[in-house]
Design a protein around this motif. Structure first.
Motif, PDB file in Angstrom:
ATOM      1  N   PRO A  66     -48.290 -13.062   3.682  1.00 18.95           N
ATOM      2  CA  PRO A  66     -47.219 -12.879   4.674  1.00 18.95           C
ATOM      3  C   PRO A  66     -47.670 -12.084   5.908  1.00 18.95           C
ATOM      4  O   PRO A  66     -47.198 -12.346   7.017  1.00 18.95           O
ATOM      5  N   PHE A  67     -48.584 -11.148   5.723  1.00 18.04           N
ATOM      6  CA  PHE A  67     -49.090 -10.364   6.843  1.00 18.04           C
ATOM      7  C   PHE A  67     -49.904 -11.248   7.791  1.00 18.04           C
ATOM      8  O   PHE A  67     -49.771 -11.150   9.011  1.00 18.04           O
ATOM      9  N   VAL A  68     -50.731 -12.112   7.209  1.00 18.77           N
ATOM     10  CA  VAL A  68     -51.541 -13.039   8.004  1.00 18.77           C
ATOM     11  C   VAL A  68     -50.626 -14.014   8.747  1.00 18.77           C
ATOM     12  O   VAL A  68     -50.809 -14.269   9.941  1.00 18.77           O
ATOM     13  N   GLU A  69     -49.636 -14.549   8.049  1.00 19.44           N
ATOM     14  CA  GLU A  69     -48.701 -15.481   8.689  1.00 19.44           C
ATOM     15  C   GLU A  69     -47.933 -14.797   9.818  1.00 19.44           C
ATOM     16  O   GLU A  69     -47.652 -15.402  10.853  1.00 19.44           O
ATOM     17  N   CYS A  70     -47.597 -13.535   9.632  1.00 19.80           N
ATOM     18  CA  CYS A  70     -46.893 -12.768  10.662  1.00 19.80           C
ATOM     19  C   CYS A  70     -47.763 -12.658  11.915  1.00 19.80           C
ATOM     20  O   CYS A  70     -47.275 -12.857  13.039  1.00 19.80           O
ATOM     21  N   LEU A  71     -49.047 -12.364  11.728  1.00 23.06           N
ATOM     22  CA  LEU A  71     -49.969 -12.304  12.869  1.00 23.06           C
ATOM     23  C   LEU A  71     -50.127 -13.672  13.520  1.00 23.06           C
ATOM     24  O   LEU A  71     -50.111 -13.787  14.744  1.00 23.06           O
ATOM     25  N   ARG A  72     -50.277 -14.685  12.698  1.00 22.64           N
ATOM     26  CA  ARG A  72     -50.452 -16.040  13.226  1.00 22.64           C
ATOM     27  C   ARG A  72     -49.259 -16.493  14.067  1.00 22.64           C
ATOM     28  O   ARG A  72     -49.412 -17.291  14.977  1.00 22.64           O
ATOM     29  N   SER A  73     -48.079 -16.000  13.728  1.00 18.60           N
ATOM     30  CA  SER A  73     -46.895 -16.437  14.464  1.00 18.60           C
ATOM     31  C   SER A  73     -46.704 -15.664  15.766  1.00 18.60           C
ATOM     32  O   SER A  73     -45.686 -15.806  16.433  1.00 18.60           O
ATOM     33  N   GLY A  74     -47.702 -14.847  16.132  1.00 17.11           N
ATOM     34  CA  GLY A  74     -47.685 -14.207  17.437  1.00 17.11           C
ATOM     35  C   GLY A  74     -47.246 -12.762  17.459  1.00 17.11           C
ATOM     36  O   GLY A  74     -47.156 -12.158  18.520  1.00 17.11           O
ATOM     37  N   ASN A  75     -46.969 -12.185  16.314  1.00 16.81           N
ATOM     38  CA  ASN A  75     -46.573 -10.778  16.276  1.00 16.81           C
ATOM     39  C   ASN A  75     -47.776  -9.871  16.487  1.00 16.81           C
ATOM     40  O   ASN A  75     -48.895 -10.220  16.115  1.00 16.81           O
ATOM     41  N   ALA A  76     -47.518  -8.718  17.079  1.00 15.61           N
ATOM     42  CA  ALA A  76     -48.604  -7.781  17.382  1.00 15.61           C
ATOM     43  C   ALA A  76     -49.197  -7.162  16.117  1.00 15.61           C
ATOM     44  O   ALA A  76     -50.370  -6.801  16.086  1.00 15.61           O
ATOM     45  N   THR A  77     -48.386  -7.024  15.080  1.00 13.44           N
ATOM     46  CA  THR A  77     -48.860  -6.470  13.816  1.00 13.44           C
ATOM     47  C   THR A  77     -48.458  -7.394  12.677  1.00 13.44           C
ATOM     48  O   THR A  77     -47.487  -8.143  12.785  1.00 13.44           O
ATOM     49  N   GLY A  78     -49.191  -7.299  11.597  1.00 10.47           N
ATOM     50  CA  GLY A  78     -48.913  -8.142  10.446  1.00 10.47           C
ATOM     51  C   GLY A  78     -47.768  -7.665   9.591  1.00 10.47           C
ATOM     52  O   GLY A  78     -47.301  -8.377   8.708  1.00 10.47           O
ATOM     53  N   ASP A  79     -47.308  -6.450   9.844  1.00 15.31           N
ATOM     54  CA  ASP A  79     -46.226  -5.928   9.011  1.00 15.31           C
ATOM     55  C   ASP A  79     -44.884  -5.874   9.735  1.00 15.31           C
ATOM     56  O   ASP A  79     -43.959  -5.209   9.301  1.00 15.31           O
ATOM     57  N   SER A  80     -44.764  -6.610  10.819  1.00 12.94           N
ATOM     58  CA  SER A  80     -43.514  -6.592  11.585  1.00 12.94           C
ATOM     59  C   SER A  80     -42.565  -7.724  11.197  1.00 12.94           C
ATOM     60  O   SER A  80     -41.554  -7.915  11.851  1.00 12.94           O
ATOM     61  N   CYS A  81     -42.857  -8.438  10.121  1.00 10.56           N
ATOM     62  CA  CYS A  81     -42.002  -9.530   9.660  1.00 10.56           C
ATOM     63  C   CYS A  81     -41.320  -9.140   8.342  1.00 10.56           C
ATOM     64  O   CYS A  81     -41.886  -8.386   7.547  1.00 10.56           O
ATOM     65  N   PRO A  82     -40.130  -9.658   8.104  1.00  8.38           N
ATOM     66  CA  PRO A  82     -39.401  -9.314   6.872  1.00  8.38           C
ATOM     67  C   PRO A  82     -40.177  -9.618   5.592  1.00  8.38           C
ATOM     68  O   PRO A  82     -40.082  -8.862   4.618  1.00  8.38           O
ATOM     69  N   GLU A  83     -40.956 -10.682   5.586  1.00 10.05           N
ATOM     70  CA  GLU A  83     -41.724 -11.033   4.392  1.00 10.05           C
ATOM     71  C   GLU A  83     -42.780  -9.979   4.081  1.00 10.05           C
ATOM     72  O   GLU A  83     -43.050  -9.685   2.913  1.00 10.05           O
ATOM     73  N   SER A  84     -43.367  -9.405   5.120  1.00  8.43           N
ATOM     74  CA  SER A  84     -44.368  -8.352   4.929  1.00  8.43           C
ATOM     75  C   SER A  84     -43.710  -7.088   4.404  1.00  8.43           C
ATOM     76  O   SER A  84     -44.237  -6.429   3.498  1.00  8.43           O
ATOM     77  N   VAL A  85     -42.557  -6.752   4.949  1.00  7.36           N
ATOM     78  CA  VAL A  85     -41.817  -5.567   4.489  1.00  7.36           C
ATOM     79  C   VAL A  85     -41.455  -5.730   3.012  1.00  7.36           C
ATOM     80  O   VAL A  85     -41.543  -4.781   2.228  1.00  7.36           O
ATOM     81  N   ALA A  86     -41.094  -6.945   2.607  1.00  5.89           N
ATOM     82  CA  ALA A  86     -40.764  -7.205   1.202  1.00  5.89           C
ATOM     83  C   ALA A  86     -41.979  -6.959   0.307  1.00  5.89           C
ATOM     84  O   ALA A  86     -41.845  -6.415  -0.797  1.00  5.89           O
ATOM     85  N   VAL A  87     -43.174  -7.322   0.787  1.00 12.89           N
ATOM     86  CA  VAL A  87     -44.392  -7.070   0.009  1.00 12.89           C
ATOM     87  C   VAL A  87     -44.620  -5.566  -0.111  1.00 12.89           C
ATOM     88  O   VAL A  87     -44.956  -5.067  -1.185  1.00 12.89           O
ATOM     89  N   TYR A  88     -44.424  -4.820   0.982  1.00 13.30           N
ATOM     90  CA  TYR A  88     -44.551  -3.356   0.911  1.00 13.30           C
ATOM     91  C   TYR A  88     -43.596  -2.786  -0.134  1.00 13.30           C
ATOM     92  O   TYR A  88     -43.975  -1.937  -0.939  1.00 13.30           O
ATOM     93  N   ARG A  89     -42.363  -3.229  -0.118  1.00 16.32           N
ATOM     94  CA  ARG A  89     -41.365  -2.706  -1.074  1.00 16.32           C
ATOM     95  C   ARG A  89     -41.761  -3.021  -2.513  1.00 16.32           C
ATOM     96  O   ARG A  89     -41.673  -2.170  -3.397  1.00 16.32           O
ATOM     97  N   ARG A  90     -42.202  -4.245  -2.736  1.00 16.58           N
ATOM     98  CA  ARG A  90     -42.620  -4.624  -4.087  1.00 16.58           C
ATOM     99  C   ARG A  90     -43.820  -3.805  -4.536  1.00 16.58           C
ATOM    100  O   ARG A  90     -43.875  -3.323  -5.670  1.00 16.58           O
ATOM    101  N   LYS A  91     -44.782  -3.600  -3.632  1.00 10.48           N
ATOM    102  CA  LYS A  91     -45.978  -2.831  -3.978  1.00 10.48           C
ATOM    103  C   LYS A  91     -45.622  -1.379  -4.283  1.00 10.48           C
ATOM    104  O   LYS A  91     -46.160  -0.788  -5.232  1.00 10.48           O
ATOM    105  N   LEU A  92     -44.718  -0.798  -3.497  1.00  9.61           N
ATOM    106  CA  LEU A  92     -44.287   0.579  -3.777  1.00  9.61           C
ATOM    107  C   LEU A  92     -43.623   0.685  -5.149  1.00  9.61           C
ATOM    108  O   LEU A  92     -43.856   1.644  -5.889  1.00  9.61           O
ATOM    109  N   ALA A  93     -42.806  -0.299  -5.496  1.00 10.97           N
ATOM    110  CA  ALA A  93     -42.165  -0.303  -6.816  1.00 10.97           C
ATOM    111  C   ALA A  93     -43.221  -0.388  -7.917  1.00 10.97           C
ATOM    112  O   ALA A  93     -43.132   0.324  -8.936  1.00 10.97           O
TER     113      ALA A  93
END
Length: 131
Positions: A66-93
Motif C-alpha cells: 500500500p505504501f508503494v501504491e500510494c507513492l505511485r499514485s502521486g503522493n509525496a509520501t507512501g504513508d499519506s493514504c488510508p491503506e498505509s495508515v491501516a497497515v500502521y495500525r495493524r502493525k502496532l496491534a
C-alpha cells in the motif's frame, strides 16, 4: 535512458537480487532495453527507499504494497493514504501483542530465577540503561 540494474542497486543501497525480488512481487518495475537488460527510471528509487525503510522497521514485503501504491499514485509520501495508515495500525496491534507476550514470558523466567536462586536480583535493561 534508464539505469541498469547494477547502477540502480548501487544508488538504492540494495543488491541486484533484492531488486529482482521486488520486481517479481510487483513492487517495482523495469523496462527491458533492446539488449534485454533491465532499465529503471528515477521514480523507482523512491519506491525502493520506501520498501527498504519498511522492511528495516519490521514490516513484510506485502505490508509495503500500500505504501508503494500510494507513492505511485502521486503522493509525496507512501504513508499519506488510508491503506498505509491501516497497515500502521495493524502493525502496532501486532507489536502490542508481542510486547504483552514478552512481558509475560519475562515474568515467568524471573519467577523461575527467583525460585532457583532466592537471593538473586533481576535487573531490567531499558534502552541501554540497567535498573
Amino acid at each position: 535512458m534508464g539505469m541498469r540494474i547494477g547502477e540502480m542497486a548501487r544508488r538504492a543501497g540494495v543488491s541486484t537480487r533484492a531488486l529482482r525480488y521486488y520486481e517479481q512481487h510487483g513492487l517495482i518495475s523495469a523496462r527491458r532495453g533492446p539488449n534485454g537488460y533491465r532499465e529503471y527510471d528515477e521514480s523507482q528509487l523512491a519506491l525502493v527507499a520506501e520498501i527498504r525503510s519498511l522492511l528495516t522497521a519490521g514490516f513484510t514485503l506485502e505490508d509495503a504494497r500500500p505504501f508503494v501504491e500510494c507513492l505511485r499514485s502521486g503522493n509525496a509520501t507512501g504513508d499519506s493514504c488510508p491503506e498505509s495508515v491501516a497497515v500502521y495500525r495493524r502493525k502496532l496491534a501486532e507489536l502490542d501483542d508481542q510486547i504483552r507476550t514478552l512481558v509475560a514470558r519475562r515474568a515467568e523466567v524471573a519467577a523461575q530465577l527467583a525460585g532457583a536462586c532466592p537471593g538473586c536480583t533481576v535487573h531490567v535493561e531499558i534502552r541501554g540503561r540497567r535498573t
